[in-house]
Scaffold this motif. Structure first.
Motif, PDB file in Angstrom:
ATOM      1  N   PHE A   1      -1.111  54.221  50.413  1.00 21.12           N
ATOM      2  CA  PHE A   1      -0.636  53.034  51.133  1.00 21.12           C
ATOM      3  C   PHE A   1      -0.331  53.377  52.592  1.00 21.12           C
ATOM      4  N   THR A   2       0.227  54.544  52.844  1.00 22.33           N
ATOM      5  CA  THR A   2       0.512  54.981  54.216  1.00 22.33           C
ATOM      6  C   THR A   2      -0.780  55.064  55.022  1.00 22.33           C
ATOM      7  N   ALA A   3      -1.819  55.625  54.439  1.00 18.15           N
ATOM      8  CA  ALA A   3      -3.120  55.701  55.118  1.00 18.15           C
ATOM      9  C   ALA A   3      -3.668  54.300  55.391  1.00 18.15           C
ATOM     10  N   TYR A   4      -3.541  53.415  54.426  1.00 16.29           N
ATOM     11  CA  TYR A   4      -3.966  52.025  54.575  1.00 16.29           C
ATOM     12  C   TYR A   4      -3.222  51.379  55.754  1.00 16.29           C
ATOM     13  N   GLY A   5      -1.913  51.552  55.802  1.00 19.81           N
ATOM     14  CA  GLY A   5      -1.116  50.965  56.873  1.00 19.81           C
ATOM     15  C   GLY A   5      -1.503  51.491  58.245  1.00 19.81           C
ATOM     16  N   ARG A   6      -1.690  52.776  58.360  1.00 20.60           N
ATOM     17  CA  ARG A   6      -2.086  53.358  59.652  1.00 20.60           C
ATOM     18  C   ARG A   6      -3.417  52.781  60.127  1.00 20.60           C
ATOM     19  N   THR A   7      -4.315  52.561  59.198  1.00 21.67           N
ATOM     20  CA  THR A   7      -5.604  51.967  59.551  1.00 21.67           C
ATOM     21  C   THR A   7      -5.426  50.553  60.079  1.00 21.67           C
ATOM     22  N   TRP A   8      -4.614  49.741  59.397  1.00 23.12           N
ATOM     23  CA  TRP A   8      -4.451  48.347  59.796  1.00 23.12           C
ATOM     24  C   TRP A   8      -3.687  48.190  61.107  1.00 23.12           C
ATOM     25  N   ILE A   9      -2.812  49.111  61.433  1.00 21.15           N
ATOM     26  CA  ILE A   9      -2.135  49.020  62.733  1.00 21.15           C
ATOM     27  C   ILE A   9      -3.185  48.994  63.840  1.00 21.15           C
ATOM     28  N   ARG A  10      -4.120  49.917  63.767  1.00 21.25           N
ATOM     29  CA  ARG A  10      -5.179  49.983  64.777  1.00 21.25           C
ATOM     30  C   ARG A  10      -6.093  48.755  64.717  1.00 21.25           C
ATOM     31  N   LEU A  11      -6.425  48.293  63.501  1.00 19.97           N
ATOM     32  CA  LEU A  11      -7.347  47.174  63.364  1.00 19.97           C
ATOM     33  C   LEU A  11      -6.749  45.861  63.862  1.00 19.97           C
ATOM     34  N   VAL A  12      -5.483  45.626  63.598  1.00 15.40           N
ATOM     35  CA  VAL A  12      -4.835  44.415  64.122  1.00 15.40           C
ATOM     36  C   VAL A  12      -4.887  44.430  65.647  1.00 15.40           C
ATOM     37  N   GLU A  13      -4.588  45.583  66.228  1.00 17.35           N
ATOM     38  CA  GLU A  13      -4.606  45.687  67.691  1.00 17.35           C
ATOM     39  C   GLU A  13      -6.035  45.550  68.235  1.00 17.35           C
ATOM     40  N   LYS A  14      -7.007  46.071  67.515  1.00 18.92           N
ATOM     41  CA  LYS A  14      -8.416  45.928  67.901  1.00 18.92           C
ATOM     42  C   LYS A  14      -8.805  44.453  68.006  1.00 18.92           C
ATOM     43  N   HIS A  15      -8.215  43.631  67.159  1.00 16.97           N
ATOM     44  CA  HIS A  15      -8.555  42.204  67.109  1.00 16.97           C
ATOM     45  C   HIS A  15      -7.557  41.323  67.860  1.00 16.97           C
ATOM     46  N   GLY A  16      -6.782  41.910  68.771  1.00 19.77           N
ATOM     47  CA  GLY A  16      -5.951  41.106  69.676  1.00 19.77           C
ATOM     48  C   GLY A  16      -4.513  40.907  69.286  1.00 19.77           C
ATOM     49  N   GLY A  17      -4.065  41.512  68.206  1.00 17.40           N
ATOM     50  CA  GLY A  17      -2.675  41.368  67.797  1.00 17.40           C
ATOM     51  C   GLY A  17      -1.827  42.543  68.251  1.00 17.40           C
ATOM     52  N   THR A  18      -0.533  42.397  68.064  1.00 18.33           N
ATOM     53  CA  THR A  18       0.419  43.471  68.317  1.00 18.33           C
ATOM     54  C   THR A  18       1.064  43.819  66.989  1.00 18.33           C
ATOM     55  N   HIS A  19       0.863  45.048  66.551  1.00 19.75           N
ATOM     56  CA  HIS A  19       1.438  45.465  65.264  1.00 19.75           C
ATOM     57  C   HIS A  19       2.807  46.079  65.520  1.00 19.75           C
ATOM     58  N   HIS A  20       3.766  45.702  64.684  1.00 17.88           N
ATOM     59  CA  HIS A  20       5.137  46.198  64.816  1.00 17.88           C
ATOM     60  C   HIS A  20       5.467  47.262  63.772  1.00 17.88           C
ATOM     61  N   GLY A  21       4.465  47.641  62.976  1.00 19.46           N
ATOM     62  CA  GLY A  21       4.650  48.733  62.044  1.00 19.46           C
ATOM     63  C   GLY A  21       4.711  48.323  60.590  1.00 19.46           C
ATOM     64  N   TYR A  22       4.573  49.351  59.780  1.00 11.70           N
ATOM     65  CA  TYR A  22       4.768  49.246  58.339  1.00 11.70           C
ATOM     66  C   TYR A  22       6.111  49.882  58.025  1.00 11.70           C
ATOM     67  N   PHE A  23       6.797  49.322  57.066  1.00  8.43           N
ATOM     68  CA  PHE A  23       8.124  49.791  56.684  1.00  8.43           C
ATOM     69  C   PHE A  23       8.070  50.142  55.210  1.00  8.43           C
ATOM     70  N   LEU A  24       8.181  51.430  54.936  1.00  7.39           N
ATOM     71  CA  LEU A  24       7.973  51.967  53.593  1.00  7.39           C
ATOM     72  C   LEU A  24       9.297  52.229  52.886  1.00  7.39           C
ATOM     73  N   PRO A  25       9.268  52.323  51.561  1.00  9.31           N
ATOM     74  CA  PRO A  25      10.499  52.577  50.823  1.00  9.31           C
ATOM     75  C   PRO A  25      11.142  53.900  51.235  1.00  9.31           C
ATOM     76  N   SER A  26      12.453  53.853  51.351  1.00  9.09           N
ATOM     77  CA  SER A  26      13.223  55.058  51.641  1.00  9.09           C
ATOM     78  C   SER A  26      14.299  55.212  50.578  1.00  9.09           C
ATOM     79  N   GLU A  27      15.164  54.223  50.508  1.00  6.60           N
ATOM     80  CA  GLU A  27      16.163  54.147  49.442  1.00  6.60           C
ATOM     81  C   GLU A  27      16.098  52.748  48.872  1.00  6.60           C
ATOM     82  N   GLY A  28      16.549  52.576  47.678  1.00  7.86           N
ATOM     83  CA  GLY A  28      16.468  51.265  47.043  1.00  7.86           C
ATOM     84  C   GLY A  28      15.149  51.128  46.292  1.00  7.86           C
ATOM     85  N   ASP A  29      14.591  49.917  46.314  1.00 10.80           N
ATOM     86  CA  ASP A  29      13.338  49.664  45.599  1.00 10.80           C
ATOM     87  C   ASP A  29      12.244  50.606  46.082  1.00 10.80           C
TER      88      ASP A  29
END
Length: 103
Positions: A18-46
Motif C-alpha cells: 500500500f505504501t508503494a501504491y501511495g507513493r505512485t499516486w502522489i506523483r500521478l495526481v501531480e502529473k495530472h494537475g492536482g496537489t497531493h497532500h499525502g497518504y496517512f498510514l496506520p501508526s496506532e489504533g486501527d
C-alpha cells in the motif's frame, strides 16, 4: 477548489504494498494537475485504515483527471498493482471544500 478525501480499508499485512501504491499516486495526481497532500498510514489504533488527501482547482479539473486516469498507462499500472496485491480491501471517496486562514 475541491479536496478529495479517501478513506481506505487496507490489508495490514500488505502495508509495504500500500505504501508503494501511495507513493505512485502522489506523483500521478501531480502529473495530472492536482496537489497531493499525502497518504496517512496506520501508526496506532486501527491497523487497517489509511487516508489520502489531494486537491484540484475545481471539480471540473478533477473530472478531467479521473477520465485521464482510466487510460494513462502509469495510472492503469497502479490500479492493476493494487488489484494484484490485494493491499486495498475497499475505499470511500468524499469531496470537501477547504477553508484557509484569511490573513
Amino acid at each position: 477548489m475541491i479536496t478529495v478525501h479517501l478513506r481506505y480499508e487496507i490489508d495490514p499485512d500488505k502495508l509495504d504494498d500500500f505504501t508503494a501504491y501511495g507513493r505512485t499516486w502522489i506523483r500521478l495526481v501531480e502529473k495530472h494537475g492536482g496537489t497531493h497532500h499525502g497518504y496517512f498510514l496506520p501508526s496506532e489504533g486501527d491497523s487497517d485504515e489509511a487516508f489520502a488527501l489531494f486537491t484540484f482547482p475545481s471539480l471540473a479539473e478533477y473530472e478531467v483527471y479521473r477520465t485521464a486516469s482510466k487510460t494513462d498507462p502509469e495510472c492503469v499500472e497502479a490500479f492493476d498493482f493494487a488489484r494484484s496485491t490485494g493491499c486495498i480491501r475497499r475505499y470511500e471517496r468524499r469531496f470537501l471544500s477547504p477553508v484557509f486562514d484569511g490573513a
